[in-house]
Design a protein around this motif. Sequence first.
Motif, PDB file in Angstrom:
ATOM      1  N   ALA A 255       0.792  -1.065  -0.129  1.00 26.47           N
ATOM      2  CA  ALA A 255      -0.056  -0.032   0.132  1.00 26.47           C
ATOM      3  C   ALA A 255       0.859   1.220   0.077  1.00 26.47           C
ATOM      4  CB  ALA A 255      -0.992   0.038   1.167  1.00 26.47           C
ATOM      5  N   LYS A 256       2.022   1.045   0.469  1.00 24.62           N
ATOM      6  CA  LYS A 256       2.955   2.380   0.399  1.00 24.62           C
ATOM      7  C   LYS A 256       3.263   2.891  -0.923  1.00 24.62           C
ATOM      8  CE  LYS A 256       5.640   0.767   4.541  1.00 24.62           C
ATOM      9  NZ  LYS A 256       6.806   0.159   5.036  1.00 24.62           N
ATOM     10  N   ARG A 258       0.883   3.122  -3.103  1.00 26.29           N
ATOM     11  CA  ARG A 258      -0.425   3.683  -3.553  1.00 26.29           C
ATOM     12  C   ARG A 258      -0.832   3.141  -4.831  1.00 26.29           C
ATOM     13  NH1 ARG A 258      -2.411   7.370  -0.137  1.00 26.29           N
ATOM     14  NH2 ARG A 258      -3.676   8.051  -1.830  1.00 26.29           N
ATOM     15  N   LEU A 262      -5.245  -3.300  -5.518  1.00 25.43           N
ATOM     16  CA  LEU A 262      -4.345  -4.332  -4.569  1.00 25.43           C
ATOM     17  C   LEU A 262      -5.007  -5.485  -4.691  1.00 25.43           C
ATOM     18  CD1 LEU A 262      -1.845  -4.805  -2.901  1.00 25.43           C
ATOM     19  CD2 LEU A 262      -3.085  -3.576  -1.001  1.00 25.43           C
ATOM     20  N   SER A 290      -3.642   2.940   0.653  1.00 27.63           N
ATOM     21  CA  SER A 290      -3.314   2.935  -0.853  1.00 27.63           C
ATOM     22  C   SER A 290      -3.909   3.747  -1.595  1.00 27.63           C
ATOM     23  CB  SER A 290      -3.593   1.270  -1.133  1.00 27.63           C
ATOM     24  OG  SER A 290      -4.900   1.139  -1.242  1.00 27.63           O
ATOM     25  N   LEU A 294      -8.890  -2.202  -2.945  1.00 26.80           N
ATOM     26  CA  LEU A 294      -8.523  -3.516  -2.540  1.00 26.80           C
ATOM     27  C   LEU A 294      -9.292  -4.499  -2.642  1.00 26.80           C
ATOM     28  CD1 LEU A 294      -6.511  -5.106  -0.652  1.00 26.80           C
ATOM     29  CD2 LEU A 294      -7.766  -4.359   1.322  1.00 26.80           C
ATOM     30  N   HIS A 479       4.553  -5.641  -8.128  1.00 27.35           N
ATOM     31  CA  HIS A 479       4.096  -4.158  -8.710  1.00 27.35           C
ATOM     32  C   HIS A 479       4.328  -4.089 -10.062  1.00 27.35           C
ATOM     33  CE1 HIS A 479       3.834  -2.320  -4.538  1.00 27.35           C
ATOM     34  NE2 HIS A 479       4.973  -2.891  -4.379  1.00 27.35           N
TER      35      HIS A 479
END
Length: 531
Positions: A255-256, A258, A262, A290, A294, A479
Amino acid sequence: MRGRVKPPAPAICFACGLATGLCLLFAAFGFAVFVLSAPALAFRLREDDAKRALGLCAAFCFGLCAGGYCVAFRIRPDVAPNMVFGVDLATFAGACLLHGTVLTAGLWCGARLPCRRTWRWAVLSICWALSEWACGIGALAWPTLRLGLALWRYPVFLQTVRTFGSLFAGALVMAVNVLLAQALCRMREKERWAKPLIAAIALFALNAVYGIVSLATPSSGELISVAAVQPGQPGEGQDLEAVYDASLKLAQEAAKNRPALLLTPENSTPTLFYYDADRQAQWGEVAQKSGGDLLLGGVYAAWWDGADGMTVSPMEVEASQLDEQLANGERRYSVYTRSAAYLFGADGALRQTYQKQREVPLFENGQGRQPFQWKPVVRPGLLSGGKVKIGVLICYESLFSSMARRAVNEGAEILAVTTNDARFDADAAKGLHLAHGICRALETGRPLIQAGRNGYTAVIDDKGRITASLPPEDVGVLHAQARLTAARTPYLLWGDGWLALCAAACAGMVADGLLQKKKENAGREAKGEKE
């Protein structure tokens, strides 16, 4: 002259089928499916005796099933130590028997139906496609052994899937093999063998050229960032608490960055997550962090009321009722679980829930004391409550073209597959599962993101290319970027409806063959009378 087949023929046919089936599992050699079936088909086309011809077809098809399923159902001993041997053997035998029989019928009919020799490749390919289709219908459907899936590492050969679906890719592979088989037969009989060989090469080349052109055509659409977590197999066996903790930790890390979407694997939550407000709040915080959607692959649980034949919430069953039934040895209530997907919005709220519609026959469908659903109710897995409209496919559902097609026709912008292949002890089985996801992306013209507990976790573009992936058994976060294309593929319009037209064309070719045979017989009779 056409004569009897030598005794080794059944063994050669079985070996050809076995090698073809192994190409489904070891995709690096997938391109070999364009030639591996040809020797077996040549033996079949030269055989006149109906019983021996059926035996050759069965040898090839059961060899294909044996190769395709030899490791596909191998269960990890640490996941289910008490059921490994029995489930492995029963599933392997049942799948080989059921699908081997269906494929044998299709191959036998395709080689047996009367038609001009010029059109044999078309008739046999159509019958083969119909048999592959038959393996994917009904409550016992398991549409795994499709020849086109062997090409998943070579998207250049799969671009026709955008127009006609994965069944057409298998029919194309079979057509090339039949033409090669006809060339082998004519070579043995000292006839002109160049024409079928040239036709096989031309068909292969046209497919490749079409694929090159399709891949070279750029896609347009918005690029979004996506992330998927792969927690591996923490704890012992199916320890949902350990999986939950590992998935949550990785999701917090993902989530860091963003991401706009996700995704976590199937069964990433404990059984009663739907009724646990505290744990829902934990994932809501991850979604807020995020700033995107999700999609949490989890579990939905209820109690199955055997008396009324319905599911009820665990909150509706009082503890005293459960204590009473246990004391009296009754079995009125039993636990009912189903895989689910929970969509959290950027505000942290649980927006929508999707429950798995197509369940694995016998393993999920009909589990416990619940009745087997012969006609499962299937609705589009479309979650549109977030920023991105998501077409959800949970594990086994990604094997079905119709489910992805329905979701995209309802407005899905991206396909998301949450899966738990941790039970499988072979990476080859996970790769075959991913191959279905590649075909779903091609058929719908939409990107697809898949999250697996221990693989495969990957992002696939609308042309069936894997743009990012994590190795199986690794633990980490994937990612990547996905392009939200809006173009509509021809397959979205007609699905597998082209099979009906091909079946009608096949019937026409058979009628023409019967007419030709009648004329030949009449000519022989007239010649005999003159003599």
